[in-house]
Design a protein around this motif. Structure first.
Motif, PDB file in Angstrom:
ATOM      1  N   GLY A 198       0.732  -1.161  -0.079  1.00 50.61           N
ATOM      2  CA  GLY A 198       0.102  -0.134  -0.025  1.00 50.61           C
ATOM      3  C   GLY A 198       0.821   1.267  -0.169  1.00 50.61           C
ATOM      4  N   ILE A 199       0.443   2.255  -0.673  1.00 55.39           N
ATOM      5  CA  ILE A 199       1.143   3.637  -0.726  1.00 55.39           C
ATOM      6  C   ILE A 199       0.100   4.614  -0.704  1.00 55.39           C
ATOM      7  N   ALA A 200       0.437   5.639   0.028  1.00 53.11           N
ATOM      8  CA  ALA A 200      -0.283   6.807   0.431  1.00 53.11           C
ATOM      9  C   ALA A 200       0.606   8.076  -0.108  1.00 53.11           C
ATOM     10  N   VAL A 201      -0.028   8.944  -0.971  1.00 55.42           N
ATOM     11  CA  VAL A 201       0.792  10.100  -1.310  1.00 55.42           C
ATOM     12  C   VAL A 201       0.184  11.394  -0.629  1.00 55.42           C
ATOM     13  N   ILE A 202       1.067  11.944   0.136  1.00 53.64           N
ATOM     14  CA  ILE A 202       0.419  13.072   0.840  1.00 53.64           C
ATOM     15  C   ILE A 202       1.172  14.374   0.601  1.00 53.64           C
ATOM     16  N   ARG A 203       0.283  15.468   0.089  1.00 49.86           N
ATOM     17  CA  ARG A 203       0.804  16.572  -0.294  1.00 49.86           C
ATOM     18  C   ARG A 203       0.187  17.728   0.580  1.00 49.86           C
ATOM     19  N   ASN A 216      -0.131  17.982   3.761  1.00 50.96           N
ATOM     20  CA  ASN A 216      -0.607  17.425   4.921  1.00 50.96           C
ATOM     21  C   ASN A 216      -2.034  16.548   4.345  1.00 50.96           C
ATOM     22  N   GLN A 217      -2.375  16.683   2.940  1.00 45.22           N
ATOM     23  CA  GLN A 217      -3.600  15.972   2.759  1.00 45.22           C
ATOM     24  C   GLN A 217      -3.346  14.659   1.956  1.00 45.22           C
ATOM     25  N   LEU A 218      -4.174  13.810   2.009  1.00 44.80           N
ATOM     26  CA  LEU A 218      -4.122  12.380   1.166  1.00 44.80           C
ATOM     27  C   LEU A 218      -4.585  12.999  -0.419  1.00 44.80           C
ATOM     28  N   VAL A 219      -3.522  12.638  -1.142  1.00 42.39           N
ATOM     29  CA  VAL A 219      -3.868  13.003  -2.557  1.00 42.39           C
ATOM     30  C   VAL A 219      -4.150  11.992  -3.604  1.00 42.39           C
ATOM     31  N   ASP A 220      -3.586  10.815  -3.237  1.00 41.45           N
ATOM     32  CA  ASP A 220      -3.483   9.415  -3.942  1.00 41.45           C
ATOM     33  C   ASP A 220      -3.140   8.228  -3.266  1.00 41.45           C
ATOM     34  N   GLU A 221      -3.670   7.174  -3.735  1.00 43.39           N
ATOM     35  CA  GLU A 221      -3.472   5.933  -3.066  1.00 43.39           C
ATOM     36  C   GLU A 221      -3.098   4.850  -4.023  1.00 43.39           C
ATOM     37  N   PHE A 222      -2.315   4.031  -3.647  1.00 41.96           N
ATOM     38  CA  PHE A 222      -1.944   2.842  -4.527  1.00 41.96           C
ATOM     39  C   PHE A 222      -2.128   1.567  -3.636  1.00 41.96           C
ATOM     40  N   TYR A 223      -2.632   0.408  -4.105  1.00 39.38           N
ATOM     41  CA  TYR A 223      -2.609  -1.177  -3.612  1.00 39.38           C
ATOM     42  C   TYR A 223      -2.640  -1.910  -4.551  1.00 39.38           C
ATOM     43  N   SER A 224      -1.926  -3.044  -4.151  1.00 38.58           N
ATOM     44  CA  SER A 224      -1.644  -4.121  -4.997  1.00 38.58           C
ATOM     45  C   SER A 224      -1.170  -5.109  -4.499  1.00 38.58           C
ATOM     46  N   LEU A 225      -1.713  -6.325  -4.805  1.00 33.99           N
ATOM     47  CA  LEU A 225      -1.492  -7.565  -4.194  1.00 33.99           C
ATOM     48  C   LEU A 225      -0.124  -7.825  -4.978  1.00 33.99           C
ATOM     49  N   ILE A 226       0.693  -8.803  -4.648  1.00 36.52           N
ATOM     50  CA  ILE A 226       1.982  -9.093  -5.192  1.00 36.52           C
ATOM     51  C   ILE A 226       2.067 -10.628  -5.240  1.00 36.52           C
ATOM     52  N   LYS A 227       2.476 -11.124  -6.382  1.00 34.21           N
ATOM     53  CA  LYS A 227       2.557 -12.685  -6.631  1.00 34.21           C
ATOM     54  C   LYS A 227       3.911 -12.882  -6.460  1.00 34.21           C
ATOM     55  N   PRO A 228       4.384 -13.340  -5.144  1.00 32.35           N
ATOM     56  CA  PRO A 228       5.820 -13.990  -4.941  1.00 32.35           C
ATOM     57  C   PRO A 228       6.244 -15.066  -5.547  1.00 32.35           C
ATOM     58  N   ASP A 229       7.595 -15.464  -5.806  1.00 39.21           N
ATOM     59  CA  ASP A 229       8.045 -16.510  -6.664  1.00 39.21           C
ATOM     60  C   ASP A 229       7.608 -17.893  -6.050  1.00 39.21           C
ATOM     61  N   ALA A 230       7.592 -18.711  -6.930  1.00 42.34           N
ATOM     62  CA  ALA A 230       6.814 -20.037  -6.916  1.00 42.34           C
ATOM     63  C   ALA A 230       7.624 -20.776  -5.494  1.00 42.34           C
ATOM     64  N   ASP A 231       8.948 -20.206  -5.368  1.00 40.52           N
ATOM     65  CA  ASP A 231       9.382 -21.154  -4.332  1.00 40.52           C
ATOM     66  C   ASP A 231       9.104 -20.726  -2.856  1.00 40.52           C
ATOM     67  N   VAL A 232       8.414 -19.308  -2.742  1.00 40.86           N
ATOM     68  CA  VAL A 232       8.101 -18.646  -1.416  1.00 40.86           C
ATOM     69  C   VAL A 232       6.923 -19.545  -0.934  1.00 40.86           C
ATOM     70  N   THR A 233       7.275 -20.149   0.406  1.00 41.25           N
ATOM     71  CA  THR A 233       5.942 -20.770   0.927  1.00 41.25           C
ATOM     72  C   THR A 233       5.365 -19.809   2.064  1.00 41.25           C
ATOM     73  N   PHE A 234       4.077 -19.792   1.847  1.00 37.05           N
ATOM     74  CA  PHE A 234       3.210 -18.843   2.844  1.00 37.05           C
ATOM     75  C   PHE A 234       3.286 -19.513   4.174  1.00 37.05           C
ATOM     76  N   GLU A 235       3.513 -18.868   4.926  1.00 32.07           N
ATOM     77  CA  GLU A 235       3.722 -19.205   6.550  1.00 32.07           C
ATOM     78  C   GLU A 235       2.326 -18.993   7.192  1.00 32.07           C
ATOM     79  N   ARG A 236       1.717 -19.979   8.012  1.00 28.99           N
ATOM     80  CA  ARG A 236       0.547 -19.760   8.659  1.00 28.99           C
ATOM     81  C   ARG A 236       0.472 -18.543   9.357  1.00 28.99           C
ATOM     82  N   ARG A 237       1.510 -18.302  10.106  1.00 32.06           N
ATOM     83  CA  ARG A 237       1.468 -16.824  11.150  1.00 32.06           C
ATOM     84  C   ARG A 237       1.120 -15.861  10.266  1.00 32.06           C
TER      85      ARG A 237
END
Length: 179
Positions: free
Chosen positions: A22-27, A29-50
């Motif tokens: 997540g990214i928030a752009v502040i100009r 002192n005001q929030l002027v833009d936002e960015f959010y993305s899910l990201i696909k990690p490499d296939a060798d990355v194991t998701f940990e339960r925690r």
């Protein structure tokens, strides 16, 4: 104040295992833009339960998500030597960014960094702890979904704006680091 706020969530303890950003752009002192993305990690990355328990992102959620290099192409303009980039627990988020750039053979990012955990410890020593949800609650900042990267980013940005308004930018400047 003008700055960028960021927050990463990871699949595991591996710093290059980012699954959301997540990214928030502040100009002015005001929030002027936002960015959010899910990201696909490499296939060798194991998701940990925690990690899944913390952020609720499962492997199936990122199957069609862009990879980190694809996301980086969309956001790299925010990471310049004169740009202030803040995060709540910035060493973690800076570490994820650095490890991801290194892992994918991308050029290192150079920017100014500020950790709102550190600013909150300095400015609000009376709080029982300086976790994002604790500081947000103390400052009456609405933290919608803790550990959602965008919600956490917006809350961190609001914390810094609140601190700057209450204590002045001069109280915060000494905590800025060059990355």
């Amino acid at each position: 104040m003008n700055f960028i706020a960021m927050d990463f969530e990871t699949a595991s303890g591996q710093r290059h295992s980012a699954v959301s950003l997540g990214i928030a752009v502040i100009r002015d002192n005001q929030l002027v833009d936002e960015f959010y993305s899910l990201i696909k990690p490499d296939a060798d990355v194991t998701f940990e339960r925690r990690n899944i328990q913390i952020h609720g992102i499962h492997p199936e959620d990122v199957v069609d998500a862009p990879t980190f290099p694809e996301v980086w192409q969309q956001i790299k303009q925010f990471y310049t030597p004169e740009q202030l980039v803040i995060a709540h627990n910035a060493p973690f988020d800076n570490g994820v960014l650095k490890a991801s750039l290194t892992h994918y053979g991308l050029q290192p990012a150079h920017y100014l960094s500020l950790d709102t955990v550190r600013t909150s410890r300095k400015l609000y020593p009376q709080l029982p702890n300086h976790k994002l949800d604790t500081v947000s609650q103390a400052l009456n900042i609405d933290l919608m979904h803790h550990h959602n990267a965008l919600d956490d980013t917006v809350a961190a940005a609001q914390i810094l704006v609140h601190e700057a308004n209450e204590f002045g930018v001069e109280q915060i400047k000494p905590l800025v680091k060059v990355i």
